[in-house]
Design a protein around this motif. Sequence first.
Motif, short mmCIF file in Angstrom:
data_model
loop_
_atom_site.label_atom_id
_atom_site.label_comp_id
_atom_site.label_asym_id
_atom_site.label_seq_id
_atom_site.Cartn_x
_atom_site.Cartn_y
_atom_site.Cartn_z
N LEU A 68 10.18 -4.83 27.44
CA LEU A 68 8.81 -4.43 26.94
C LEU A 68 8.79 -3.50 25.29
O LEU A 68 8.02 -3.93 24.68
CB LEU A 68 8.45 -3.26 27.59
N LEU A 69 10.32 -2.26 25.21
CA LEU A 69 10.07 -2.31 23.52
C LEU A 69 10.46 -3.45 22.41
O LEU A 69 10.11 -3.58 21.28
CB LEU A 69 11.14 -1.42 23.44
N MET A 70 11.28 -4.44 22.97
CA MET A 70 12.12 -5.74 22.50
C MET A 70 10.68 -6.70 22.68
O MET A 70 10.86 -7.01 20.63
CB MET A 70 13.00 -6.57 23.30
N GLN A 71 9.52 -6.67 22.61
CA GLN A 71 8.19 -7.31 22.34
C GLN A 71 7.78 -7.08 21.43
O GLN A 71 7.28 -7.59 20.61
CB GLN A 71 7.35 -7.42 24.20
N SER A 72 7.67 -5.30 21.84
CA SER A 72 6.53 -4.69 20.73
C SER A 72 7.54 -4.49 19.14
O SER A 72 6.87 -4.06 18.39
CB SER A 72 6.62 -2.83 20.98
N CYS A 73 8.83 -4.82 19.60
CA CYS A 73 9.36 -4.82 17.74
C CYS A 73 9.31 -6.85 17.31
O CYS A 73 9.69 -7.17 16.44
CB CYS A 73 10.80 -5.05 18.22
N ASP A 74 9.11 -7.69 18.24
CA ASP A 74 8.81 -9.04 17.45
C ASP A 74 7.28 -9.41 17.04
O ASP A 74 6.45 -8.48 17.51
CB ASP A 74 8.40 -9.43 19.06
N VAL A 75 7.38 -9.82 15.60
CA VAL A 75 6.24 -9.43 15.46
C VAL A 75 5.48 -10.81 14.74
O VAL A 75 4.93 -11.50 14.59
CB VAL A 75 6.11 -9.49 13.84
N PHE A 76 6.63 -12.68 15.67
CA PHE A 76 6.34 -13.41 15.54
C PHE A 76 6.30 -14.52 16.51
O PHE A 76 6.26 -15.47 17.11
CB PHE A 76 7.67 -14.10 14.20
N ASP A 77 5.45 -13.58 17.72
CA ASP A 77 5.56 -14.30 19.24
C ASP A 77 6.09 -14.90 19.11
O ASP A 77 5.77 -15.98 19.54
CB ASP A 77 4.34 -14.69 18.54
N LEU A 78 7.25 -14.22 19.28
CA LEU A 78 8.74 -14.89 20.19
C LEU A 78 9.16 -14.84 21.06
O LEU A 78 10.02 -15.35 21.84
CB LEU A 78 9.64 -15.02 18.91
N VAL A 79 8.73 -13.20 21.60
CA VAL A 79 9.17 -12.77 23.28
C VAL A 79 8.17 -12.98 24.23
O VAL A 79 6.51 -12.68 23.70
CB VAL A 79 9.42 -11.09 23.55
N LYS A 80 8.44 -13.46 25.06
CA LYS A 80 7.34 -13.53 26.05
C LYS A 80 8.42 -13.51 27.45
O LYS A 80 8.90 -13.27 27.73
CB LYS A 80 6.87 -15.99 26.23
N LEU A 81 7.33 -12.28 27.96
CA LEU A 81 7.36 -11.55 29.09
C LEU A 81 6.71 -12.11 30.21
O LEU A 81 5.12 -12.49 30.04
CB LEU A 81 7.33 -10.21 29.03
N ASP A 82 7.04 -12.42 31.48
CA ASP A 82 6.46 -12.46 32.73
C ASP A 82 5.15 -11.62 32.88
O ASP A 82 5.09 -10.50 32.79
CB ASP A 82 6.93 -12.68 34.06
N ARG A 83 3.82 -11.39 33.19
CA ARG A 83 2.45 -10.94 33.33
C ARG A 83 2.87 -9.67 34.36
O ARG A 83 2.35 -8.62 34.36
CB ARG A 83 0.98 -11.47 32.96
N ASP A 84 3.57 -10.59 35.82
CA ASP A 84 3.27 -9.93 36.99
C ASP A 84 4.92 -8.62 36.59
O ASP A 84 4.59 -6.85 36.70
CB ASP A 84 3.93 -9.99 37.94
N PHE A 85 5.66 -9.16 35.82
CA PHE A 85 6.76 -8.41 34.86
C PHE A 85 6.26 -7.27 34.61
O PHE A 85 6.28 -6.13 33.99
CB PHE A 85 7.96 -8.03 34.33
N VAL A 86 5.61 -7.28 32.69
CA VAL A 86 4.71 -6.54 31.96
C VAL A 86 4.16 -5.51 33.00
O VAL A 86 3.67 -4.23 32.82
CB VAL A 86 3.70 -7.22 30.78
N ALA A 87 2.88 -6.27 34.26
CA ALA A 87 2.05 -4.96 34.24
C ALA A 87 2.88 -3.94 35.29
O ALA A 87 2.59 -2.93 35.96
CB ALA A 87 1.41 -6.02 35.00
N ALA A 88 4.09 -3.81 35.64
CA ALA A 88 4.57 -3.19 36.85
C ALA A 88 5.31 -1.99 35.97
O ALA A 88 6.16 -0.81 36.74
CB ALA A 88 5.84 -3.92 37.43
N TYR A 89 5.79 -2.21 34.63
CA TYR A 89 6.56 -1.77 33.64
C TYR A 89 5.61 -0.82 32.27
O TYR A 89 6.37 0.18 32.39
CB TYR A 89 8.04 -2.32 33.43
N LYS A 90 4.70 -1.39 32.01
CA LYS A 90 4.14 -0.82 31.07
C LYS A 90 3.52 0.58 30.77
O LYS A 90 4.14 1.25 30.01
CB LYS A 90 3.01 -1.60 30.45
N GLY A 91 3.41 0.34 32.68
CA GLY A 91 2.97 1.89 32.53
C GLY A 91 4.54 3.05 32.36
O GLY A 91 3.87 3.88 31.99
N ALA A 92 4.90 2.74 32.33
CA ALA A 92 6.81 3.63 32.84
C ALA A 92 7.04 3.61 31.03
O ALA A 92 7.47 4.30 30.60
CB ALA A 92 8.10 3.07 33.08
#
Length: 513
Positions: free
Chosen positions: A102-126
């Motif tokens: 998730l931190l990798m996605q926050s460092c991506d400024v060109f919309d190159l990182v795509k994460l599964d929405r279920d994965f994001v929902a599971a770990y965003k709070g952590a």
Amino acid sequence: MKSVIKGAGYILVHTPDMVLHNGTTQTTERIVNPNSEYLKELPKHIRSFEQALSYWPNQVYIGNKTPGELAAVEQPWCDKTCDVNDRYGKFGQIMPQEEFLLLMQSCDVFDLVKLDRDFVAAYKGALAANPLIDEAIMARINDGVDGAAVARLVEEDHSEGLYDHDKLVGCVNRAHDIDVNLSAHVILENLVSKASSVLALLSVVKSAGIDKTEVEYVIDCAEEACGDMNQRGGGNFAKSAAEIAGLSRATGSDVRGFCAAPSHAMIEAAALVASGAYKTVVVTAGGCTAKLGMNGKDHVKKGLPIMEDMVGGFAVVVTQNDGVNPEINLELLGRHTVGTGSAPQAVISSLVTDPLDRAGLKITDIDKYSPEMQNPDITKPAGAGDVPLANYKMIAALAVKRGEIEKADLMKFPVEHGLTGWAPTQGHIPSGVPYIGFAREDLLAGKISRVMIIGKGSLFLGRMTNLFDGVSFVIQKNSGEEAARGGVSEGQVKSLIAKAMKEFAATLLSQAD
């Protein structure tokens, strides 16, 4: 004016799936021998996050245990459990793979990182619960995409998969159709380096107790190269990481020198501050996916866990002399020059004894030496031996030759002036700098007076030269000179000015009379 070290930050990221899918030993094996026994056996040797947390060298790296405490534990360490398994330490933290993606996605400024929405929902709070992660970083993480879309990108569009527990949970897209420097593979490597550097920067801001706005310059000294087909390795990791970390008043640049780069960067930071060009400079480096599982074949063959499952990072704050913090002595620099050669004695002489001779010091006048601090738990099974110990034996041999210690005391030298290695084999990460945090504390406490940080590098890896590389510098307890010169309060300054003006006015009146 001497520069001082105000703080150091050290971070690790447990990346077991990146060992399997991104470490070059594994990716090469998958191409050359896809059905190898090694690849079949490897998953059985992967450590859990809990096992990585309770591993002695990892707890030393983030500051929960000291090198001295580690030295007292019998090797090997991989079959032992540390009595501390906290993911947070005084220098930094050990981040789990899920948060890091998730931190990798926050460092991506060109919309190159795509994460599964279920994965994001599971770990965003952590990730949001991490004390270093602010709302600005969290705001950069989107809700994710459909898992089928991720699979299609990997299968059909040359995207690099991101995995968690061997399940595809995201991908990194290529940034150009034909430019190999912007391929999905390279973008992933660079984002890992950037994200781990961001975490190190956030850690050092906290450990040094500084405000983000104080940082004026950032130097990145990692081993990756950021650029495109027209300027491979053009940079700038430093400024891109500073942006995500919220260092809004900082500029910066990259320094590359293989494993010696951190020492080069520290010397440059000290010089920039000492010159007055910048008041506060941070040296930083993220980790390297290519070296994950680098010695995996030897570890698996010997029935050991894969200990090269950690992406490393560090950051050091260098500021103007405050009369308190340890000083970087720019007059005691060791240099492996073009004419030095690669003979071990010549290398150690150029880095250790030459600068000491210029200052009239003996080898034993340095309390602790920090050369290549690789973890012997990793290197010994791979046949590379105990790298720090080998360095100390060479320094000790020179001390005997110079008549500074007795031959009978040769083996005492590593104990008295050396350290047991604890850093992950991430190339540049072990190169001297892991000790800076502990050295600062020991210097402030008056336990030691001088330490020497030694960085060495293998320039021949780039196929541009057969030359070796290396630089060293000395950190010493603060002389207090700056405190004496600068210890005048603002009120005292105003009082002195008022007094001087009064005396000047009285002089003018007497002359008028």
